[in-house]
Design a protein around this motif. Sequence first.
Motif, PDB file in Angstrom:
ATOM      1  N   ILE A 116       0.857  -1.184   0.000  1.00  0.00           N
ATOM      2  CA  ILE A 116       0.000   0.000   0.000  1.00  0.00           C
ATOM      3  C   ILE A 116       0.887   1.225   0.000  1.00  0.00           C
ATOM      4  N   ASN A 117       0.631   2.129  -0.901  1.00  0.00           N
ATOM      5  CA  ASN A 117       1.392   3.375  -0.964  1.00  0.00           C
ATOM      6  C   ASN A 117       0.730   4.384  -0.044  1.00  0.00           C
ATOM      7  N   ALA A 118      -0.210   5.134  -0.543  1.00  0.00           N
ATOM      8  CA  ALA A 118      -0.866   6.154   0.266  1.00  0.00           C
ATOM      9  C   ALA A 118      -2.211   5.660   0.785  1.00  0.00           C
ATOM     10  N   MET A 119      -2.536   6.093   1.986  1.00  0.00           N
ATOM     11  CA  MET A 119      -3.866   5.886   2.558  1.00  0.00           C
ATOM     12  C   MET A 119      -4.349   7.244   3.025  1.00  0.00           C
ATOM     13  N   GLY A 120      -5.641   7.467   2.898  1.00  0.00           N
ATOM     14  CA  GLY A 120      -6.122   8.784   3.279  1.00  0.00           C
ATOM     15  C   GLY A 120      -7.598   8.827   3.564  1.00  0.00           C
ATOM     16  N   TRP A 121      -8.015  10.007   3.973  1.00  0.00           N
ATOM     17  CA  TRP A 121      -9.417  10.261   4.281  1.00  0.00           C
ATOM     18  C   TRP A 121      -9.913  11.440   3.458  1.00  0.00           C
ATOM     19  N   TYR A 122     -11.086  11.266   2.890  1.00  0.00           N
ATOM     20  CA  TYR A 122     -11.786  12.325   2.172  1.00  0.00           C
ATOM     21  C   TYR A 122     -13.149  12.503   2.847  1.00  0.00           C
ATOM     22  N   ARG A 123     -13.789  13.618   2.567  1.00  0.00           N
ATOM     23  CA  ARG A 123     -15.137  13.815   3.089  1.00  0.00           C
ATOM     24  C   ARG A 123     -15.992  14.533   2.056  1.00  0.00           C
ATOM     25  N   GLY A 170     -17.844   4.585   3.245  1.00  0.00           N
ATOM     26  CA  GLY A 170     -18.157   5.854   3.878  1.00  0.00           C
ATOM     27  C   GLY A 170     -18.755   5.676   5.259  1.00  0.00           C
ATOM     28  N   THR A 171     -18.455   6.608   6.138  1.00  0.00           N
ATOM     29  CA  THR A 171     -19.026   6.620   7.483  1.00  0.00           C
ATOM     30  C   THR A 171     -19.465   8.044   7.816  1.00  0.00           C
ATOM     31  N   GLN A 172     -20.650   8.160   8.367  1.00  0.00           N
ATOM     32  CA  GLN A 172     -21.224   9.481   8.632  1.00  0.00           C
ATOM     33  C   GLN A 172     -20.654  10.067   9.923  1.00  0.00           C
ATOM     34  N   VAL A 188     -19.931  12.816   5.156  1.00  0.00           N
ATOM     35  CA  VAL A 188     -19.596  11.396   5.054  1.00  0.00           C
ATOM     36  C   VAL A 188     -18.093  11.318   4.792  1.00  0.00           C
ATOM     37  N   TYR A 189     -17.411  10.546   5.613  1.00  0.00           N
ATOM     38  CA  TYR A 189     -15.967  10.413   5.505  1.00  0.00           C
ATOM     39  C   TYR A 189     -15.633   9.091   4.808  1.00  0.00           C
ATOM     40  N   TYR A 190     -14.800   9.191   3.790  1.00  0.00           N
ATOM     41  CA  TYR A 190     -14.422   8.033   2.994  1.00  0.00           C
ATOM     42  C   TYR A 190     -12.927   7.756   3.134  1.00  0.00           C
ATOM     43  N   CYS A 191     -12.614   6.491   3.264  1.00  0.00           N
ATOM     44  CA  CYS A 191     -11.235   6.037   3.281  1.00  0.00           C
ATOM     45  C   CYS A 191     -10.802   5.746   1.843  1.00  0.00           C
ATOM     46  N   ASN A 192      -9.538   5.964   1.578  1.00  0.00           N
ATOM     47  CA  ASN A 192      -8.988   5.758   0.244  1.00  0.00           C
ATOM     48  C   ASN A 192      -7.594   5.156   0.369  1.00  0.00           C
ATOM     49  N   ALA A 193      -7.273   4.247  -0.534  1.00  0.00           N
ATOM     50  CA  ALA A 193      -5.930   3.664  -0.531  1.00  0.00           C
ATOM     51  C   ALA A 193      -5.531   3.284  -1.944  1.00  0.00           C
ATOM     52  N   ASP A 194      -4.235   3.357  -2.204  1.00  0.00           N
ATOM     53  CA  ASP A 194      -3.731   2.889  -3.493  1.00  0.00           C
ATOM     54  C   ASP A 194      -2.426   2.132  -3.274  1.00  0.00           C
TER      55      ASP A 194
END
Length: 123
Positions: A31-38, A116-118, A92-98
């Motif tokens: 896994i390179n980057a992991m992050g949170w978006y909303r 997503g999680t509220q 809503v918060y979303y996790c992201n990974a690549d």
Amino acid sequence: QVQLVESGGGLVQAGGSLRLSCAASGSIFSINAMGWYRQAPGKQRELVADITSRGRINYADSVKGRFTISRDNAKNTVYLQMNSLKPEDTAVYYCNADGAQRSGSYYSSFHSWGQGTQVTVSS
């Protein structure tokens, strides 16, 4: 296939704290980057924070000093500690990974999103 499962959202009063977790599973090679978006109602999805495998961190200006991102590479998990929450953090918060996934001797890249999680912050 790489799946991301988030947990930890909920309802909190302004000034309170929440901790989000996101665990990646599946045919992960690296896994390179992991992050949170909303994404708030009527708004575009925006980056909150991300962290690379080497620990380089990037925060949105709106959360600097209040949110802390961290990751456990051994568990393929990323966390978001959110303090001093404001009503405008409601989204809503979303996790992201690549990274790279493996199927037998075949390797390919992946870019996955969680469901997503509220997070709701009341004033």
